[in-house]
Scaffold this motif. Structure first.
Motif, PDB file in Angstrom:
ATOM      1  N   PHE A  46       0.833  -1.192   0.000  1.00 13.59           N
ATOM      2  CA  PHE A  46       0.000   0.000   0.000  1.00 13.59           C
ATOM      3  C   PHE A  46       0.870   1.245   0.000  1.00 13.59           C
ATOM      4  N   GLU A  47       0.437   2.249  -0.729  1.00  7.70           N
ATOM      5  CA  GLU A  47       1.001   3.590  -0.641  1.00  7.70           C
ATOM      6  C   GLU A  47       0.242   4.313   0.480  1.00  7.70           C
ATOM      7  N   GLU A  50      -3.415   5.014   0.137  1.00  2.00           N
ATOM      8  CA  GLU A  50      -4.271   3.847  -0.127  1.00  2.00           C
ATOM      9  C   GLU A  50      -4.593   3.060   1.141  1.00  2.00           C
ATOM     10  N   CYS A  57      -5.123   0.185  -4.250  1.00  2.00           N
ATOM     11  CA  CYS A  57      -3.765  -0.361  -4.268  1.00  2.00           C
ATOM     12  C   CYS A  57      -3.653  -1.449  -5.329  1.00  2.00           C
ATOM     13  N   GLU A  61      -1.269  -1.276  -8.722  1.00  2.00           N
ATOM     14  CA  GLU A  61      -0.264  -2.303  -9.008  1.00  2.00           C
ATOM     15  C   GLU A  61      -0.533  -2.979 -10.353  1.00  2.00           C
TER      16      GLU A  61
END
Length: 165
Positions: A46-47, A50, A57, A61
């Protein structure tokens, strides 16, 4: 008995398994924690923006690793959430499944892609939670349409349905 401490550090990840009929697209990741094993077609950590949106997420990706978007998918759904404790962190995995309706990705920025028939999956080297999740999916999950939670105990992952209430 010696007590094992856990720092409470979290590692949150989301993955997408792409389905085409009786086949599932997997990635043999070339590096990282899961390097050398077969995992979901796309996925990662996760960023910060997110943390409350596992779907965002997984879709980020998917675009970064395969160049695909939600428009290339049908019936994208969260199907499994697993929790595993290592010696110093808790690993949360959010597993999504979707039917691929767009172009078939030929490559990934993270490793080698390959379609597998469902009957081939049990023999593959995979991270522990992914392996047990896919076994549950093949036996129960793909027909039920439900969301399941699973907790790894070192020998298996114990699954239960996560009903909305």
């Amino acid at each position: 008995m010696k007590r094992m401490e856990c720092s409470g550090k979290l590692r949150s990840m989301a993955s997408i398994y792409l389905v085409r009929g009786e086949e599932i697209l997997l990635l043999n990741r070339s590096t990282g924690v899961a390097g050398g094993t077969w995992i979901a077609a796309a996925g990662g950590h996760f960023e910060p923006d997110e943390l409350c949106d596992a779907r965002a997420c997984a879709l980020r990706e998917l675009e970064e690793e395969l160049g695909l978007t939600a428009d290339d998918l049908k019936d994208l759904a969260l199907r499994y959430v697993t929790l595993r404790r290592t010696k110093d962190e808790l690993r949360q995995n959010y597993y999504f499944f979707a039917e691929l309706t767009g172009r078939d990705p030929q490559s990934s920025t993270e490793g080698t892609l390959r379609w597998f028939s469902c009957s081939e999956l049990r023999a593959l080297e995979m991270p522990v939670t992914a392996k047990f999740m896919l076994e549950h999916y093949l036996a129960i999950g793909r027909e039920s349409g439900k969301v399941y939670g699973g907790v790894a105990d070192g020998k298996a992952v114990l699954f239960t349905e996560l009903p909305a209430f």
